[in-house]
Design an enzyme around this catalytic site. Sequence first.
Site, PDB file in Angstrom:
ATOM      1  N   GLU A 185       1.065  -0.860   0.116  1.00 52.63           N
ATOM      2  CA  GLU A 185      -0.229  -0.238   0.120  1.00 52.63           C
ATOM      3  C   GLU A 185       0.971   1.234  -0.032  1.00 52.63           C
ATOM      4  O   GLU A 185       1.614   1.291   0.839  1.00 52.63           O
ATOM      5  CB  GLU A 185      -0.833  -0.288   0.897  1.00 52.63           C
ATOM      6  CG  GLU A 185      -1.895  -0.683   1.269  1.00 52.63           C
ATOM      7  CD  GLU A 185      -2.809  -0.529   2.798  1.00 52.63           C
ATOM      8  OE1 GLU A 185      -2.687   0.487   3.304  1.00 52.63           O
ATOM      9  OE2 GLU A 185      -3.843  -1.244   2.740  1.00 52.63           O
ATOM     10  N   GLU A 226     -13.840   5.247  -1.045  1.00 52.75           N
ATOM     11  CA  GLU A 226     -14.563   3.580  -0.213  1.00 52.75           C
ATOM     12  C   GLU A 226     -15.270   4.573   0.455  1.00 52.75           C
ATOM     13  O   GLU A 226     -14.708   4.685   1.792  1.00 52.75           O
ATOM     14  CB  GLU A 226     -14.095   2.800  -0.119  1.00 52.75           C
ATOM     15  CG  GLU A 226     -13.158   2.364  -1.296  1.00 52.75           C
ATOM     16  CD  GLU A 226     -12.110   1.339  -0.327  1.00 52.75           C
ATOM     17  OE1 GLU A 226     -12.292   0.074  -0.069  1.00 52.75           O
ATOM     18  OE2 GLU A 226     -11.409   1.316  -0.472  1.00 52.75           O
ATOM     19  N   LYS A 259     -15.393   3.836   4.965  1.00 56.24           N
ATOM     20  CA  LYS A 259     -14.128   3.793   5.730  1.00 56.24           C
ATOM     21  C   LYS A 259     -13.884   4.130   6.421  1.00 56.24           C
ATOM     22  O   LYS A 259     -15.054   5.010   6.607  1.00 56.24           O
ATOM     23  CB  LYS A 259     -13.048   3.762   4.261  1.00 56.24           C
ATOM     24  CG  LYS A 259     -12.644   2.594   4.006  1.00 56.24           C
ATOM     25  CD  LYS A 259     -11.181   2.714   3.249  1.00 56.24           C
ATOM     26  CE  LYS A 259     -10.198   2.258   4.698  1.00 56.24           C
ATOM     27  NZ  LYS A 259      -8.721   2.552   4.518  1.00 56.24           N
ATOM     28  N   GLU A 306      -9.517   9.386   5.008  1.00 59.23           N
ATOM     29  CA  GLU A 306      -9.550   7.964   4.571  1.00 59.23           C
ATOM     30  C   GLU A 306     -10.246   7.065   3.908  1.00 59.23           C
ATOM     31  O   GLU A 306      -9.754   6.564   2.521  1.00 59.23           O
ATOM     32  CB  GLU A 306      -9.684   7.245   6.036  1.00 59.23           C
ATOM     33  CG  GLU A 306      -8.620   6.891   7.422  1.00 59.23           C
ATOM     34  CD  GLU A 306      -8.165   5.498   6.767  1.00 59.23           C
ATOM     35  OE1 GLU A 306      -7.673   5.239   6.417  1.00 59.23           O
ATOM     36  OE2 GLU A 306      -6.587   6.049   7.903  1.00 59.23           O
TER      37      GLU A 306
END
Length: 469
Positions: free
Chosen positions: A281, A343, A346, A352
Amino acid sequence: MALPKLLLLLFVGGALSLTFFSGSAEAGEVGVCYGMMGDNLPQPPAVVQLLKQHGITMVRLYDADAGGLRALANTGIKVGVSLPNDNIPDAASSMSYAVRWVQSNVQAYPGTWIDSVAVGNEVFHQAPWLTHQLLPAMKNIQAALAGAGLGDAVKVVTPIALDALKVPSFPPSVGEFRDDIAWSVMRPMVDFLEQTGSYLTFNIYPYFAYKYDSHVDPDFAFFRPNNGQHDPGTGLTYFNLFDAMVDAVFHAVEKLGNSGEHTHGNGRTRRRVASLMRVPESGAPGGKGKTGVASNSKLDGSASTENAQAYNSNLIRKVLSGAGTPYNPDADISVYIFSLFNENLKPGDDDERNFGLFYPNGTQVYDVNFTRPGPGPGPGGPSWCVANAAVGDRRLQDALDYACGNGADCSGIQAGGWCFEPNTRVAHASYAFNDYYQRNGRSVQSCDFGGCGSVVYQQPSEFTSPSAS
Ligand SMILES: *[C@@H]1O[C@H](CO)[C@@H](O)[C@H](O)[C@H]1NC(C)=O
Ligand SMILES: *[C@@H]1O[C@H](CO)[C@@H](O)[C@H](O)[C@H]1NC(C)=O
């Protein structure tokens, strides 16, 4: 399958293999993290179309989602699957559990190119109570893969957060693992990774270093031009925090000492695995999210489209160029960008939920290229790599084996494959060379093959492969 041939080439091939490996390191590969924590994300088949459209050749899943794995079958896209932290105790204590897990999450998808299993995710950080079960779980999964005949094809890894180091950012030369894991976990884990031909996997987030540390220069963090920072321990100068973080890991691994195989780099003795880094990541958020208000005040300046675009574009460029790091110039570094989509489910700060390269509707959040512009007529113009028949059958065959053993998808040129005809060595070599070349960002070096390959700018008539276009 092609591995024994490759080893032969490396160790017996002498002059030929030298011509392959002289000069620059092989280009790294760029993938994306396909997180699914959103209630508005497209279905997997549409996601796979998106990956193909953008030339993305590697993807990581946080579990082994059946829909995702089925959609990724027969695409030529390499897939990393994950065994979640919750399953580590079972995998560590029960070989039959490990065998079943591999059966239903790897063997069940023979058409999908699964090339790694991540056992757990940031265990020392997210689930420290599992620390001492991690390596036994990795070993059981490895043994289960080996039992299925997949011990070489599928690598076992575990993504590690950078707080496994005592001083996670700067200077790199002080990089050292925390006392609670250094000798009890990391040393035997590095031995395991080395023995299995796997690689180091550390999540590298300059963005978070910047977010939580007011001394970090944003240009240094986001890969923009800056004056560089000096590491007094080595005398090396760093121009981006990503390289510094990766080198901190390399230093930490080096301090665990040597055992097993070594290679020589820059006069130092290194474990082979200590030059192989696949970053599971890395990334930066492209926006502050729905509310536009961040819970951390520094986010206002740092979570921006400009910063994310600068960081991800330059990181991708660096990886595709094959460049190593200041301390380890020969390092082989690949990266998965976090994340494919924004997303919306999350947890945590707004940033985030905004690490995505794409909105859920498939539109890019900002412009980023995953393949290096080729040397064709005009930037990014198409080009192909073809085999040079004049070098003779023997050299062509060795180069063909090398390409097939190093990431080219050679399934089409097996007997009965859809590109088996014309069944000539030179046609098969062209197919494999070109596949290898396209996967390596069309760098000139990736079409060298010891003088057996040439770049051309007109589509050769024998190419009907989708990766050729
Ligand atoms: C996709 O979604 C983004 C963010 O909501 C929006 O700005 C963009 O216009 C959308 N694109 C299309 C083609 O609908
Ligand atoms: C990506 O490639 C396209 C076409 O080659 C180009 O127009 C664009 O500027 C590139 N984007 C970046 C961020 O380099």
